[in-house]
Design a protein around this motif. Structure first.
Motif, PDB file in Angstrom:
ATOM      1  N   ASP B 107     -36.814 -15.058  58.964  1.00  0.00           N
ATOM      2  CA  ASP B 107     -37.276 -16.431  58.834  1.00  0.00           C
ATOM      3  C   ASP B 107     -36.519 -17.146  57.717  1.00  0.00           C
ATOM      4  O   ASP B 107     -37.117 -17.578  56.736  1.00  0.00           O
ATOM      5  CB  ASP B 107     -38.787 -16.456  58.572  1.00  0.00           C
ATOM      6  CG  ASP B 107     -39.377 -17.756  59.062  1.00  0.00           C
ATOM      7  OD1 ASP B 107     -38.692 -18.439  59.844  1.00  0.00           O
ATOM      8  OD2 ASP B 107     -40.498 -18.087  58.652  1.00  0.00           O
ATOM      9  N   VAL B 108     -35.223 -17.242  57.846  1.00  0.00           N
ATOM     10  CA  VAL B 108     -34.419 -17.897  56.823  1.00  0.00           C
ATOM     11  C   VAL B 108     -33.844 -19.202  57.352  1.00  0.00           C
ATOM     12  O   VAL B 108     -33.752 -19.414  58.562  1.00  0.00           O
ATOM     13  CB  VAL B 108     -33.230 -17.018  56.350  1.00  0.00           C
ATOM     14  CG1 VAL B 108     -33.714 -15.905  55.494  1.00  0.00           C
ATOM     15  CG2 VAL B 108     -32.416 -16.521  57.520  1.00  0.00           C
ATOM     16  N   GLU B 109     -33.465 -20.054  56.430  1.00  0.00           N
ATOM     17  CA  GLU B 109     -32.830 -21.322  56.773  1.00  0.00           C
ATOM     18  C   GLU B 109     -31.319 -21.136  56.657  1.00  0.00           C
ATOM     19  O   GLU B 109     -30.825 -20.672  55.634  1.00  0.00           O
ATOM     20  CB  GLU B 109     -33.310 -22.389  55.786  1.00  0.00           C
ATOM     21  CG  GLU B 109     -32.867 -23.782  56.127  1.00  0.00           C
ATOM     22  CD  GLU B 109     -33.917 -24.538  56.936  1.00  0.00           C
ATOM     23  OE1 GLU B 109     -33.671 -25.708  57.203  1.00  0.00           O
ATOM     24  OE2 GLU B 109     -34.961 -23.951  57.288  1.00  0.00           O
ATOM     25  N   ILE B 110     -30.605 -21.486  57.709  1.00  0.00           N
ATOM     26  CA  ILE B 110     -29.145 -21.325  57.687  1.00  0.00           C
ATOM     27  C   ILE B 110     -28.529 -22.640  57.235  1.00  0.00           C
ATOM     28  O   ILE B 110     -28.939 -23.706  57.698  1.00  0.00           O
ATOM     29  CB  ILE B 110     -28.613 -20.960  59.089  1.00  0.00           C
ATOM     30  CG1 ILE B 110     -29.424 -19.831  59.698  1.00  0.00           C
ATOM     31  CG2 ILE B 110     -27.144 -20.589  59.040  1.00  0.00           C
ATOM     32  CD1 ILE B 110     -29.419 -18.566  58.937  1.00  0.00           C
ATOM     33  N   PRO B 111     -27.558 -22.599  56.333  1.00  0.00           N
ATOM     34  CA  PRO B 111     -26.906 -23.848  55.910  1.00  0.00           C
ATOM     35  C   PRO B 111     -26.268 -24.554  57.106  1.00  0.00           C
ATOM     36  O   PRO B 111     -25.695 -23.892  57.983  1.00  0.00           O
ATOM     37  CB  PRO B 111     -25.822 -23.376  54.928  1.00  0.00           C
ATOM     38  CG  PRO B 111     -26.179 -22.000  54.557  1.00  0.00           C
ATOM     39  CD  PRO B 111     -27.021 -21.434  55.638  1.00  0.00           C
ATOM     40  N   ARG B 175     -22.446 -13.688  60.004  1.00  0.00           N
ATOM     41  CA  ARG B 175     -23.270 -12.751  59.250  1.00  0.00           C
ATOM     42  C   ARG B 175     -24.728 -13.185  59.277  1.00  0.00           C
ATOM     43  O   ARG B 175     -25.039 -14.324  59.631  1.00  0.00           O
ATOM     44  CB  ARG B 175     -22.797 -12.681  57.789  1.00  0.00           C
ATOM     45  CG  ARG B 175     -21.374 -12.269  57.611  1.00  0.00           C
ATOM     46  CD  ARG B 175     -21.177 -10.848  58.058  1.00  0.00           C
ATOM     47  NE  ARG B 175     -19.766 -10.496  58.092  1.00  0.00           N
ATOM     48  CZ  ARG B 175     -19.085 -10.080  57.047  1.00  0.00           C
ATOM     49  NH1 ARG B 175     -19.672  -9.956  55.888  1.00  0.00           N
ATOM     50  NH2 ARG B 175     -17.818  -9.771  57.168  1.00  0.00           N
ATOM     51  N   ILE B 176     -25.590 -12.284  58.865  1.00  0.00           N
ATOM     52  CA  ILE B 176     -26.999 -12.631  58.768  1.00  0.00           C
ATOM     53  C   ILE B 176     -27.134 -13.644  57.641  1.00  0.00           C
ATOM     54  O   ILE B 176     -26.856 -13.332  56.482  1.00  0.00           O
ATOM     55  CB  ILE B 176     -27.841 -11.373  58.491  1.00  0.00           C
ATOM     56  CG1 ILE B 176     -27.665 -10.388  59.641  1.00  0.00           C
ATOM     57  CG2 ILE B 176     -29.301 -11.741  58.306  1.00  0.00           C
ATOM     58  CD1 ILE B 176     -28.009  -8.973  59.299  1.00  0.00           C
ATOM     59  N   GLY B 177     -27.525 -14.851  57.970  1.00  0.00           N
ATOM     60  CA  GLY B 177     -27.692 -15.901  56.957  1.00  0.00           C
ATOM     61  C   GLY B 177     -26.519 -16.851  56.859  1.00  0.00           C
ATOM     62  O   GLY B 177     -26.476 -17.670  55.953  1.00  0.00           O
ATOM     63  N   GLY B 178     -25.559 -16.771  57.754  1.00  0.00           N
ATOM     64  CA  GLY B 178     -24.444 -17.713  57.684  1.00  0.00           C
ATOM     65  C   GLY B 178     -23.196 -17.136  58.295  1.00  0.00           C
ATOM     66  O   GLY B 178     -23.252 -16.416  59.281  1.00  0.00           O
ATOM     67  N   VAL B 179     -22.069 -17.481  57.711  1.00  0.00           N
ATOM     68  CA  VAL B 179     -20.814 -16.875  58.142  1.00  0.00           C
ATOM     69  C   VAL B 179     -20.129 -16.271  56.919  1.00  0.00           C
ATOM     70  O   VAL B 179     -20.490 -16.562  55.783  1.00  0.00           O
ATOM     71  CB  VAL B 179     -19.873 -17.891  58.831  1.00  0.00           C
ATOM     72  CG1 VAL B 179     -20.447 -18.340  60.145  1.00  0.00           C
ATOM     73  CG2 VAL B 179     -19.591 -19.065  57.946  1.00  0.00           C
ATOM     74  N   LYS B 180     -19.130 -15.431  57.169  1.00  0.00           N
ATOM     75  CA  LYS B 180     -18.505 -14.668  56.093  1.00  0.00           C
ATOM     76  C   LYS B 180     -17.865 -15.581  55.057  1.00  0.00           C
ATOM     77  O   LYS B 180     -18.074 -15.422  53.867  1.00  0.00           O
ATOM     78  CB  LYS B 180     -17.443 -13.766  56.705  1.00  0.00           C
ATOM     79  CG  LYS B 180     -16.693 -12.916  55.723  1.00  0.00           C
ATOM     80  CD  LYS B 180     -15.607 -12.172  56.467  1.00  0.00           C
ATOM     81  CE  LYS B 180     -14.644 -11.515  55.509  1.00  0.00           C
ATOM     82  NZ  LYS B 180     -13.459 -11.031  56.227  1.00  0.00           N
ATOM     83  N   ASP B 307     -28.758 -17.444  50.707  1.00  0.00           N
ATOM     84  CA  ASP B 307     -28.919 -16.371  49.729  1.00  0.00           C
ATOM     85  C   ASP B 307     -30.030 -15.436  50.203  1.00  0.00           C
ATOM     86  O   ASP B 307     -31.194 -15.816  50.274  1.00  0.00           O
ATOM     87  CB  ASP B 307     -29.263 -16.969  48.358  1.00  0.00           C
ATOM     88  CG  ASP B 307     -29.209 -15.892  47.296  1.00  0.00           C
ATOM     89  OD1 ASP B 307     -28.600 -14.834  47.569  1.00  0.00           O
ATOM     90  OD2 ASP B 307     -29.785 -16.091  46.214  1.00  0.00           O
ATOM     91  N   LEU B 308     -29.663 -14.221  50.536  1.00  0.00           N
ATOM     92  CA  LEU B 308     -30.648 -13.285  51.073  1.00  0.00           C
ATOM     93  C   LEU B 308     -30.855 -12.089  50.151  1.00  0.00           C
ATOM     94  O   LEU B 308     -31.591 -11.179  50.473  1.00  0.00           O
ATOM     95  CB  LEU B 308     -30.192 -12.770  52.437  1.00  0.00           C
ATOM     96  CG  LEU B 308     -30.137 -13.793  53.555  1.00  0.00           C
ATOM     97  CD1 LEU B 308     -29.532 -13.184  54.790  1.00  0.00           C
ATOM     98  CD2 LEU B 308     -31.518 -14.309  53.862  1.00  0.00           C
ATOM     99  N   GLY B 309     -30.183 -12.076  49.032  1.00  0.00           N
ATOM    100  CA  GLY B 309     -30.314 -10.920  48.154  1.00  0.00           C
ATOM    101  C   GLY B 309     -29.363  -9.819  48.578  1.00  0.00           C
ATOM    102  O   GLY B 309     -28.729  -9.880  49.621  1.00  0.00           O
ATOM    103  N   ARG B 310     -29.308  -8.800  47.754  1.00  0.00           N
ATOM    104  CA  ARG B 310     -28.303  -7.779  47.982  1.00  0.00           C
ATOM    105  C   ARG B 310     -28.717  -6.800  49.089  1.00  0.00           C
ATOM    106  O   ARG B 310     -27.946  -6.441  49.934  1.00  0.00           O
ATOM    107  CB  ARG B 310     -28.072  -7.029  46.679  1.00  0.00           C
ATOM    108  CG  ARG B 310     -26.765  -6.328  46.686  1.00  0.00           C
ATOM    109  CD  ARG B 310     -26.213  -6.162  45.303  1.00  0.00           C
ATOM    110  NE  ARG B 310     -24.916  -5.546  45.393  1.00  0.00           N
ATOM    111  CZ  ARG B 310     -23.788  -6.201  45.594  1.00  0.00           C
ATOM    112  NH1 ARG B 310     -23.819  -7.514  45.714  1.00  0.00           N
ATOM    113  NH2 ARG B 310     -22.642  -5.566  45.667  1.00  0.00           N
TER     114      ARG B 310
END
Lengths: 159, 386
Positions: B107-111, B175-180, B307-310
């Motif tokens: 449930d994240v927001e993608i830029p 990638r999960i949360g955006g692109v590389k 930003d999803l953390g490490r």
């Protein structure tokens, strides 16, 4: 037959037009194009910078990185730090996904522009960095361990 | 005509008297897995009555790599390079589908910029898949030139991909949360130039050359004919479904990413044969060009990665992502048990599902018609075997 022979004419028209355009095929071994900046080739390690954090080894989907870690006292102050005595990258397994490059906190592992690699034996493809060679067949096992422990808890709950 | 053909086949088989009298019997034949004209590693067991096919059984599994099981032993981000190996003509869509599924879990927001880059790359990938698939169709009909023209286009797109992602086929870019990474500064202009060149080339090099060609028409018109009801029953998606006239496209009907903000048409055709599937594909290329142009114009500035953390540990639950790939709907179902490796990953690959039409549609056709029908499905063996 109204359309008789038209297909050939159309085709030949394109062929003739193509003859005056620059060719796009390249004679590969003689001609090598310049690779883009982001191109991902074979991996290499700068052992001077490596801090033996083992993150690349853990993230690697193919388990192609094997690291032998040792605790060493560098300056004689009694404070020990991890040190990678052996570091091997098995190119027969590597799929150039670049995950290790991204997790490295000190940017010591990186892609080169080389991509042509060949050997007579599979183990020759395991390139060794560091002081002593590591057996590249050694598998890091954190993921499997975690799975097993989870299976155990599931069994316990079921019982 | 096909109905009659089929009827005679069944009638002849149904009456043992005739068969005994004339010594008629069917013959089993294996086609593949190592057949020069076969799409990848597929084996077809064909029962032939003369030159007419009575039964067609596809046997799959020659390229099975246990992708779903391997994914259960890899951390979430490390599954993405493996999805590249599924349908290797639609790598971007596979990555996109998997990332959508995991983002559904998280449930994240993608830029917004990342979303536009994803759509841009996926549409380029669609062009890079549709044009060679037309080339393969013609190659199997005996024409060698179109495949070379098709691969010339694909090579140019691959050059763009290499500059953006670092690899020509196994991108590992979404990638999960955006692109590389963001697009390199010179790339938007390069894509724009390429797209404009393609617009100029596509009419003379493909449409004029192929459409109206007598051999092409006689080999494809009426071949693989199916009704919309049949196509829906078989669960087809993508061009094989749309060529029968069913108006379905995941991009419009179940919108994801920024597709609702973009203008494009869903291409359909009424004929439902191989020629129609060719028309759908080549016209979808125009729509992809339209989408790419809008993406380049509308693309906002900003971050490309949330930003999803490490360490990625999605909460327990299930995630689902579906995208419209070049061959049809690609969907991913991810089940999480709260650890950093997925509990279960399931891929619904269009190549695998669309292959069902072989058993239904092929009987009644002549043996050489198999190849155009394979061109209609355009399966990729990495996709159907997983």
């Amino acid at each position: 037959m109204p359309g008789l022979g038209q297909g050939i004419l159309k085709g030949m028209a394109i062929t003739i037009r193509r003859m005056f355009e620059p060719k796009i095929t390249r004679q590969y071994p003689e001609y090598r194009r310049e690779l883009p900046e982001r191109s991902r080739g074979m991996l290499t390690v700068d052992m001077d910078r490596c801090i033996a954090c083992l993150q690349c080894m853990r993230i690697c989907p193919d388990h192609c990185i094997s690291i032998e870690q040792e605790k060493r006292d560098f300056d004689g102050s009694g404070k020990v730090r991890p040190y990678a005595v052996g570091f091997s990258i098995d190119d027969s397994r590597c799929m150039y996904c670049s995950l290790c490059v991204e997790v490295c906190p000190v940017n010591c592992i990186y892609h080169t522009e080389e991509f042509e690699v060949q050997a007579y034996d599979r183990l020759e493809l395991a390139r060794q960095f560091g002081e002593r060679p590591v057996d590249p067949r050694r598998d890091p096992i954190p993921v499997r361990k975690r799975r097993a422990s989870r299976a155990k808890t599931v069994r316990k709950e079921a019982a | 005509m096909l109905e009659e053909k089929r009827k005679t086949v069944t009638e002849r088989l149904a009456s043992p008297d005739i068969r005994d009298e004339f010594g008629l019997e069917t013959m089993d034949m294996n086609m593949g897995p190592q057949h020069p004209a076969m799409h990848g590693l597929l084996r077809l067991i064909l029962e032939l009555d003369g030159e007419t096919i009575v039964r067609c059984d596809p046997i799959m599994g020659y390229l099975h790599r246990c992708q779903e099981k391997i994914a259960e032993n890899r951390m979430y981000p490390a599954v993405i390079p493996l999805t590249d190996r599924l349908d290797y003509f639609a790598n971007m869509h596979n990555e996109h589908g998997y990332c959508l599924a995991v983002e559904d879990l998280l449930d994240v927001e993608i830029p917004p910029r990342a979303e536009y880059i994803r759509v841009l790359m996926c549409e380029l990938m669609r062009i890079a898949s549709h044009i060679p698939s037309i080339g393969f169709l013609l190659l199997e009909l005996g024409a060698f030139t179109p495949i070379l023209y098709a691969f010339r286009e694909r090579e140019r797109i691959q050059d763009i991909f290499e500059a953006v992602t670092g690899a020509r086929m196994m991108f590992h870019y979404i990638r999960i949360g955006g692109v590389k990474a963001d697009l390199p500064p010179e790339i938007p202009e390069k894509i724009w130039n390429y797209i404009e060149g393609l617009e100029r080339r596509i009419q003379p090099d493909f449409i004029d050359l192929i459409e109206g060609n007598e051999i092409f028409i006689s080999r494809t018109r009426g071949v693989g004919k199916m009704t919309p009801e049949q196509a829906v029953e078989l669960g087809l998606t993508g061009p094989p479904l749309r060529c029968t006239g069913v108006d379905f496209d995941v991009r419009r009907d179940y919108p994801y990413s920024v597709y609702p903000e973009l203008e494009f048409d869903v291409i359909t055709d009424d004929a439902g044969d191989v020629e129609a599937s060719y028309r759908v594909r080549i016209r979808e290329v125009w729509q992809s060009i339209r989408i790419i142009k809008q993406c380049l114009e509308k693309m906002p500035e900003g971050e490309v990665m949330a930003d999803l953390g490490r360490r990625l540990r999605p909460p327990e639950g299930e995630g689902f992502g579906r995208v419209e790939g070049p061959r049809g709907e690609f969907a991913v179902h991810v089940v999480s048990d709260g650890s950093d490796v997925p509990y279960r990953v399931h891929y619904r690959d269009p190549s695998f599902v669309n292959m069902q039409l072989l058993q239904e549609i092929v009987p009644g056709h002549y043996l050489p018609d198999i190849m155009p029908i394979m061109g209609l499905i355009d399966p990729v063996s990495g996709g159907w075997d997983k």
